[in-house]
Motif scaffolding. Structure first.
Motif, mmCIF file in Angstrom:
data_model
loop_
_atom_site.group_PDB
_atom_site.id
_atom_site.type_symbol
_atom_site.label_atom_id
_atom_site.label_comp_id
_atom_site.label_asym_id
_atom_site.label_seq_id
_atom_site.Cartn_x
_atom_site.Cartn_y
_atom_site.Cartn_z
ATOM 1 N N ASP A 88 0.824 -1.212 0.000
ATOM 2 C CA ASP A 88 0.000 0.000 0.000
ATOM 3 C C ASP A 88 0.858 1.260 0.000
ATOM 4 O OD1 ASP A 88 -2.327 -1.474 -0.039
ATOM 5 O OD2 ASP A 88 -2.608 -1.406 2.134
ATOM 6 N N ASP A 89 1.951 1.251 0.776
ATOM 7 C CA ASP A 89 2.842 2.414 0.794
ATOM 8 C C ASP A 89 3.463 2.648 -0.577
ATOM 9 O OD1 ASP A 89 2.343 2.994 3.442
ATOM 10 O OD2 ASP A 89 4.152 2.010 4.206
ATOM 11 N N THR A 92 0.921 4.194 -2.876
ATOM 12 C CA THR A 92 0.723 5.606 -2.556
ATOM 13 C C THR A 92 1.864 6.448 -3.115
ATOM 14 O OG1 THR A 92 -0.450 5.015 -0.525
ATOM 15 C CG2 THR A 92 0.405 7.253 -0.670
ATOM 16 N N ILE A 111 5.551 11.327 3.835
ATOM 17 C CA ILE A 111 5.896 10.811 5.164
ATOM 18 C C ILE A 111 5.414 11.770 6.253
ATOM 19 C CG2 ILE A 111 7.819 10.225 6.695
ATOM 20 C CD1 ILE A 111 9.316 9.364 4.075
ATOM 21 N N ASN A 113 3.036 13.919 6.239
ATOM 22 C CA ASN A 113 1.580 13.993 6.329
ATOM 23 C C ASN A 113 0.938 12.647 6.661
ATOM 24 O OD1 ASN A 113 0.941 16.826 5.744
ATOM 25 N ND2 ASN A 113 2.019 16.388 3.834
ATOM 26 N N GLY A 114 1.750 11.652 6.947
ATOM 27 C CA GLY A 114 1.234 10.358 7.372
ATOM 28 C C GLY A 114 0.556 9.557 6.274
ATOM 29 N N VAL A 116 2.213 7.729 4.030
ATOM 30 C CA VAL A 116 2.937 6.457 4.003
ATOM 31 C C VAL A 116 3.509 6.236 5.398
ATOM 32 C CG1 VAL A 116 3.491 6.449 1.542
ATOM 33 C CG2 VAL A 116 5.062 7.526 3.113
ATOM 34 N N HIS A 117 3.573 4.991 5.805
ATOM 35 C CA HIS A 117 3.972 4.665 7.175
ATOM 36 C C HIS A 117 5.297 3.917 7.181
ATOM 37 C CE1 HIS A 117 0.005 6.041 8.162
ATOM 38 N NE2 HIS A 117 -0.499 5.179 7.289
ATOM 39 N N CYS A 118 6.339 4.634 6.778
ATOM 40 C CA CYS A 118 7.680 4.060 6.778
ATOM 41 C C CYS A 118 8.688 5.202 6.859
ATOM 42 C CB CYS A 118 7.906 3.202 5.525
ATOM 43 S SG CYS A 118 7.741 4.088 3.977
ATOM 44 N N SER A 119 9.954 4.844 7.017
ATOM 45 C CA SER A 119 11.002 5.858 7.093
ATOM 46 C C SER A 119 11.296 6.401 5.699
ATOM 47 C CB SER A 119 12.272 5.251 7.676
ATOM 48 O OG SER A 119 12.820 4.309 6.769
ATOM 49 N N ARG A 120 12.039 7.488 5.675
ATOM 50 C CA ARG A 120 12.421 8.108 4.401
ATOM 51 C C ARG A 120 13.243 7.132 3.558
ATOM 52 N NH1 ARG A 120 16.390 11.506 2.032
ATOM 53 N NH2 ARG A 120 15.438 13.213 0.859
#
Length: 144
Positions: A88-89, A92, A111, A113-114, A116-120
């Motif tokens: 999903d990330d 997106t 990132i 704005n939330g 995607v839920h992972c690090s850069r």
């Protein structure tokens, strides 16, 4: 993880930016092939034609042999396959960066704005992995 040459990366990104329009391009190409422009023939009489006399068979052969249509369908199928396999990330990231006409965010904005839920670093890895998978599906291999 494989390295993608800048030229190959640019080609893949160009294909991704065209993805939202691929259905339209395919439809237009089918129309062009089904209803080709015909010049008026002022030759009265004339010799025998080498074309197949059955127009339906000729149209099917023309559509099957069309390189542009084949390429468009191949690109769409490859992107669809990579999107199905993506997280999903990744979806997106790819949709924001490439499918929007005017992207609102870059990876850092996604990132923050939330979205995607992972690090850069992980976001960049996901993007690169998607591009590598698409290059593989399209047969755009780099020699190294």
């Amino acid at each position: 993880m494989s390295i993608i040459r800048p030229g190959t990366r640019s080609r893949i990104e160009e294909i991704l930016r065209d993805y939202p329009n691929l259905d339209k391009y395919i439809s237009e190409r089918y129309k062009e092939l089904r209803h080709p422009y015909r010049e008026s023939d002022e030759n009265i009489g004339g010799g025998k034609s080498s074309k197949i006399s059955k127009p339906q068979e000729q149209m099917i052969i023309t559509i099957e042999a069309d390189k542009r249509l084949t390429m468009l369908e191949r690109e769409k199928k490859a992107i669809d396959k990579c999107l199905i396999m993506a997280s999903d990330d990744t979806k997106t990231i790819i949709s924001e960066l490439y499918f929007r006409k005017h992207p609102y965010y870059k990876i850092d904005g996604l990132i923050l704005n939330g979205m995607v839920h992972c690090s850069r670093a992980q976001a960049f890895r996901l993007k690169h992995e998607f591009l590598s998978n698409l290059a593989s599906e399209l047969g755009l291999f780099d020699p190294y």
